[in-house]
Write a protein that holds these residues in place. Structure first.
Motif, PDB file in Angstrom:
ATOM      1  N   GLU A 120       0.829  -1.125   0.067  1.00 41.74           N
ATOM      2  CA  GLU A 120       0.109   0.108  -0.220  1.00 41.74           C
ATOM      3  C   GLU A 120       0.871   1.207   0.086  1.00 41.74           C
ATOM      4  O   GLU A 120       0.590   2.202  -0.376  1.00 41.74           O
ATOM      5  N   ASN A 169      -6.974   8.620   2.969  1.00 38.02           N
ATOM      6  CA  ASN A 169      -6.750   7.753   1.891  1.00 38.02           C
ATOM      7  C   ASN A 169      -6.434   8.433   0.681  1.00 38.02           C
ATOM      8  O   ASN A 169      -5.498   8.299   0.001  1.00 38.02           O
ATOM      9  N   VAL A 173      -2.790   8.272  -1.515  1.00 39.65           N
ATOM     10  CA  VAL A 173      -2.630   8.112  -3.203  1.00 39.65           C
ATOM     11  C   VAL A 173      -1.917   9.155  -3.639  1.00 39.65           C
ATOM     12  O   VAL A 173      -1.033   9.142  -4.422  1.00 39.65           O
ATOM     13  N   ASP A 178      -1.218   3.238  -2.335  1.00 41.58           N
ATOM     14  CA  ASP A 178      -2.722   2.695  -2.900  1.00 41.58           C
ATOM     15  C   ASP A 178      -3.541   2.139  -1.817  1.00 41.58           C
ATOM     16  O   ASP A 178      -3.077   0.867  -1.406  1.00 41.58           O
ATOM     17  N   GLN A 180      -6.086   0.898  -1.632  1.00 42.16           N
ATOM     18  CA  GLN A 180      -6.879  -0.309  -2.259  1.00 42.16           C
ATOM     19  C   GLN A 180      -6.306  -1.592  -2.777  1.00 42.16           C
ATOM     20  O   GLN A 180      -6.781  -2.251  -3.607  1.00 42.16           O
ATOM     21  N   VAL A 181      -4.742  -1.433  -2.520  1.00 40.71           N
ATOM     22  CA  VAL A 181      -3.956  -2.295  -3.363  1.00 40.71           C
ATOM     23  C   VAL A 181      -4.425  -3.822  -3.064  1.00 40.71           C
ATOM     24  O   VAL A 181      -4.160  -4.580  -3.924  1.00 40.71           O
ATOM     25  N   ARG A 184      -6.020  -5.752  -5.769  1.00 35.43           N
ATOM     26  CA  ARG A 184      -5.293  -5.941  -7.031  1.00 35.43           C
ATOM     27  C   ARG A 184      -4.316  -6.974  -6.804  1.00 35.43           C
ATOM     28  O   ARG A 184      -3.562  -7.402  -7.626  1.00 35.43           O
TER      29      ARG A 184
END
Length: 272
Positions: A120, A169, A173, A178, A180-181, A184
């Motif tokens: 992240e 958050n 970024v 990230d 929300q990594v 992914r």
């Protein structure tokens, strides 16, 4: 936990933050380690080892391991050495390397990799997965646990909390991270050439049925959010009033009988 290769690290390196990382590791230990098995492995590579908070848990669960810890920040390495020495772990069990995980230079091969709350913070996380692959044995086990911060929810929703969380958050970024990594991980591992990839989500769904756990996790999460406050203040993105309002709201929710805490992280297991 702080393999920071962006220009700034949202949590900072204050001593209070270093201790928070150890506390965090223990609060969330069970949801992470209930699904990890390194009992048949011997040489483990830990990326972004920070203050050694996860390292000490790994050695407690899997005393068969020798762990090589890669960390970008020397202040974290110094604290990790102190922590692990105090627990009785010496160089026969753990060694530390100050390197950028996107450009590893390692000796020998490893039969396991552990990454937790690290990608992240790293711009171009794919490069980390690619960089470590040449140093892994065939079929080496890779376990990665990462954030999926969009899943954070409380009942009732409190603007003082959610507005702060969005600023937190968005700032991560803006400095190359990230939040929300976790979502992914499957794609990143596939693109980096790993195989037999499996994904699970873990985390917390706490309500009136488990008031003690709920209170503990609300407090842990308040401290997590507060860890970003010094840098957010420095950047002029929040005020002291906003920070205090968030903290007070979290405390109030932790004591409410009808409150709910929900969050999911993502854990991937793959093989080299």
């Amino acid at each position: 936990m702080s393999q920071n290769t962006t220009s700034k690290y949202i949590h900072g390196y204050l001593e209070t933050e270093q201790e928070r990382l150890r506390h965090q590791a223990h609060v969330i230990e069970k949801p992470i380690y209930d699904f990890i098995d390194f009992s048949s492995n011997k040489k483990l590579l830990e990326i972004g080892s920070g203050v050694g908070a996860q390292t000490e848990i790994l050695l407690r669960y899997f005393p068969n391991l020798h762990i090589t810890c890669v960390e970008y920040e020397n202040r974290q390495i110094a604290k990790a050495k102190e922590n692990l020495q105090n627990l009785g772990f010496d160089e026969s069990k753990v060694e530390f390397l100050n390197q950028d995980a996107r450009n590893l230079k390692l000796n020998g091969k490893f039969d396991a990799v552990f990454i937790c709350w690290v990608l992240e913070h790293i711009a171009e996380p794919l490069r980390v997965l690619q960089s470590m692959k040449p140093f892994l044995d065939i079929d080496a086990k890779v376990v990665i646990t990462e954030v999926f911060n969009a899943t954070f929810y409380t009942y009732p929703l409190v603007p003082a909390i959610m507005d702060y969380w969005k600023i937190y958050n968005d700032y991560q970024v803006s400095i190359g991270g990230d939040p929300q990594v976790g979502a992914r991980l499957g794609d990143l591992l596939e693109e980096a050439g790993y195989k037999n990839i499996s994904i699970r989500s873990g985390g917390f769904h706490l309500d009136r049925r488990n008031p003690l756990d709920k209170r503990t996790v609300f407090d842990y999460w308040k401290n997590l959010m507060s860890s970003g406050a010094p840098l957010l203040l420095e950047e002029g993105l929040v005020t002291e009033v906003q920070i205090k309002a968030m903290q007070t709201a979290m405390d109030e929710l932790s004591e409410r009988k009808d409150s709910i805490f929900y969050y999911r992280f993502i854990q991937a297991t793959a093989f080299a």
